[in-house]
Design an enzyme around this catalytic site. Sequence first.
Site, PDB file in Angstrom:
ATOM      1  N   ASN A 111       2.715 -10.773 -38.070  1.00  0.00           N
ATOM      2  CA  ASN A 111       2.298 -11.822 -36.992  1.00  0.00           C
ATOM      3  C   ASN A 111       3.486 -12.253 -36.191  1.00  0.00           C
ATOM      4  O   ASN A 111       3.386 -12.689 -35.294  1.00  0.00           O
ATOM      5  CB  ASN A 111       1.247 -12.823 -37.653  1.00  0.00           C
ATOM      6  CG  ASN A 111       0.090 -12.149 -38.295  1.00  0.00           C
ATOM      7  OD1 ASN A 111      -0.271 -10.896 -38.178  1.00  0.00           O
ATOM      8  ND2 ASN A 111      -0.655 -13.145 -38.746  1.00  0.00           N
ATOM      9  N   HIS A 157      -5.531 -12.214  12.864  1.00  0.00           N
ATOM     10  CA  HIS A 157      -6.681 -11.118  12.872  1.00  0.00           C
ATOM     11  C   HIS A 157      -6.266  -9.815  13.414  1.00  0.00           C
ATOM     12  O   HIS A 157      -7.032  -9.139  13.768  1.00  0.00           O
ATOM     13  CB  HIS A 157      -7.745 -11.713  13.712  1.00  0.00           C
ATOM     14  CG  HIS A 157      -8.311 -13.241  13.655  1.00  0.00           C
ATOM     15  ND1 HIS A 157      -9.376 -13.654  13.011  1.00  0.00           N
ATOM     16  CD2 HIS A 157      -7.648 -14.262  14.374  1.00  0.00           C
ATOM     17  CE1 HIS A 157      -9.116 -14.996  12.844  1.00  0.00           C
ATOM     18  NE2 HIS A 157      -8.268 -15.347  13.676  1.00  0.00           N
ATOM     19  N   SER A 278       3.150  16.525   4.489  1.00  0.00           N
ATOM     20  CA  SER A 278       1.756  17.541   4.463  1.00  0.00           C
ATOM     21  C   SER A 278       1.885  18.819   4.352  1.00  0.00           C
ATOM     22  O   SER A 278       2.914  19.646   4.810  1.00  0.00           O
ATOM     23  CB  SER A 278       0.837  17.090   5.522  1.00  0.00           C
ATOM     24  OG  SER A 278      -0.147  17.898   5.674  1.00  0.00           O
ATOM     25  N   LYS A 284       3.438  15.745   9.822  1.00  0.00           N
ATOM     26  CA  LYS A 284       3.346  14.674   9.121  1.00  0.00           C
ATOM     27  C   LYS A 284       4.547  14.201   8.521  1.00  0.00           C
ATOM     28  O   LYS A 284       5.072  14.724   8.009  1.00  0.00           O
ATOM     29  CB  LYS A 284       2.080  14.972   8.209  1.00  0.00           C
ATOM     30  CG  LYS A 284       0.707  15.203   8.671  1.00  0.00           C
ATOM     31  CD  LYS A 284       0.079  14.001   9.299  1.00  0.00           C
ATOM     32  CE  LYS A 284      -0.743  13.430   7.902  1.00  0.00           C
ATOM     33  NZ  LYS A 284      -1.643  12.149   8.200  1.00  0.00           N
ATOM     34  N   ASN A 286       4.377  11.195   5.618  1.00  0.00           N
ATOM     35  CA  ASN A 286       3.325  10.042   5.220  1.00  0.00           C
ATOM     36  C   ASN A 286       4.114   8.940   4.361  1.00  0.00           C
ATOM     37  O   ASN A 286       5.295   9.102   3.774  1.00  0.00           O
ATOM     38  CB  ASN A 286       2.239  10.774   4.393  1.00  0.00           C
ATOM     39  CG  ASN A 286       1.302  11.685   5.024  1.00  0.00           C
ATOM     40  OD1 ASN A 286       1.035  11.139   6.167  1.00  0.00           O
ATOM     41  ND2 ASN A 286       1.058  12.652   4.435  1.00  0.00           N
ATOM     42  N   GLU A 291       1.879   3.166   0.397  1.00  0.00           N
ATOM     43  CA  GLU A 291       0.650   3.206  -0.141  1.00  0.00           C
ATOM     44  C   GLU A 291       0.451   3.021  -1.704  1.00  0.00           C
ATOM     45  O   GLU A 291      -0.387   2.362  -1.956  1.00  0.00           O
ATOM     46  CB  GLU A 291      -0.108   4.725   0.279  1.00  0.00           C
ATOM     47  CG  GLU A 291      -0.198   4.910   1.722  1.00  0.00           C
ATOM     48  CD  GLU A 291      -0.590   6.362   2.106  1.00  0.00           C
ATOM     49  OE1 GLU A 291       0.464   6.940   2.369  1.00  0.00           O
ATOM     50  OE2 GLU A 291      -1.542   6.890   2.023  1.00  0.00           O
TER      51      GLU A 291
END
Length: 459
Positions: A111, A157, A278, A284, A286, A291
């Site tokens: 422990n 916004h 792509s 493309k 990306n 992301e």
Amino acid sequence: SSNQMWGGRFAAGPDAIMEAINASIGFDKRLAAQDIAGSRAHAAMLAATGIISDSDAETIREGLLTVLSEIEEGRFEFSTALEDIHMNVEARLKEIVGEPAGRLHTARSRNDQVATDFKLWTRDQFDAFEQGLLALIRALVDQAEAGAAWVMPGFTHLQTAQPVTWGHHMLAYVEMFARDLSRVRDARKRMNECPLGSAALAGTGFAIDRHMTAEALGFDRPTANSLDAVSDRDFALEFLSTASICAMHLSRFAEELVIWSSAQFRFVALSDRFSTGSSIMPQKKNPDAAELIRAKIGRIFGANVALMTVMKGLPLAYSKDMQEDKEQVFDAADNLMLALAAMEGMVKDMSANVDNLEAAASAGFSTATDLADWLVRETGLPFRDAHHVTGSLVAMAEGKGCDLPDLSLEEMQSVSGAITEGIYDVLGVHNSVASRLSHGGTAPARVREQVARWKEILA
Ligand code: ARG
């Protein structure tokens, strides 16, 4: 056959399913170096206090170094039957050095070992977290310096609100990541107490020197309460919650980069090094890194919730539930470090499209507030009335399909006779940002001051 560590009490070995649910060696082998460091500190202390002989301590020390090099060189055979890293190391030590290995476990328990090992590991992660944040902050400050006067739209916004400077936007993230840095340093300081020598839960009758082991392992002091020491996973939770807040910041910025790099915005070009193509659409490029950073918050926040849930309701002191702590922190730490490094790389490499930024800043009636402020300043109109006049001018421009500076003086005066030629000075985006000199404002002059302040802090 029964376990060699506690075979005295047991006639039969565990069921295969028991072994599968119980074993942590599959993941806690990542704590090998920390476990061996802890054992070396413990053995040296046992000798210094006369609990074991110097020659046994030396034998143990050499044996542990052999085990360490076996692990480092990939020659170590981890055994699931031996459950975890602590017993794997000790069992191998016994094979190598024989009887003295059995003295190592005097006045300690697994422990204390797991709490100590995991703290040492997490402490390293706090340090890596700090370095990752510093590198990212530096990259952002460099961007801010380059673009202290570049004008871009500021949004609320996600609608065009007022022009801001690129540098100001970059420094907004510097503030966020600097707060993360301060949380990291604060938590790192708080967690730096050594649990070793708690001896399972109650302390020990052996005259151990916990200050000695604490110092050897780079801790500020030994923990003050043995029950707390083996039950505490606050340090892991602080790592995860600090990581969650930082990942949230990373995710917001990643989202902006995804938007900014789109064909519709074209605010930035991400480098080839941090983009992908792509397989079907040749044009493309990306923003995959952005992301994935945006997505990493999911597992980091998940780890935080998972460990909070494991810990809630656990009676003192150690319960095996706590074995579920490590994978969460390992995964969160790995992904956080990756996200920080990827973000740093993207920020360093990205190039702002200054013309597009300025064109976007000029569109969408972004200087309407400047117009209203001008009416207040120059004509003494109350702000609410100025707001109304400006609104009518925006409606007029919108009707004509033009921007505010495209309205003629006559057209403006048809709404308010108090308007003069001077109004055109404030309708330009550069004048707009230059005027925002209030403390913390977006003016290039203020941005340059802040850049200088951060450079001094970072130096
Ligand atoms: N493998 C265990 C863990 O990860 C180590 C501590 C086990 N202690 C015990 N008394 N069963 O938490």
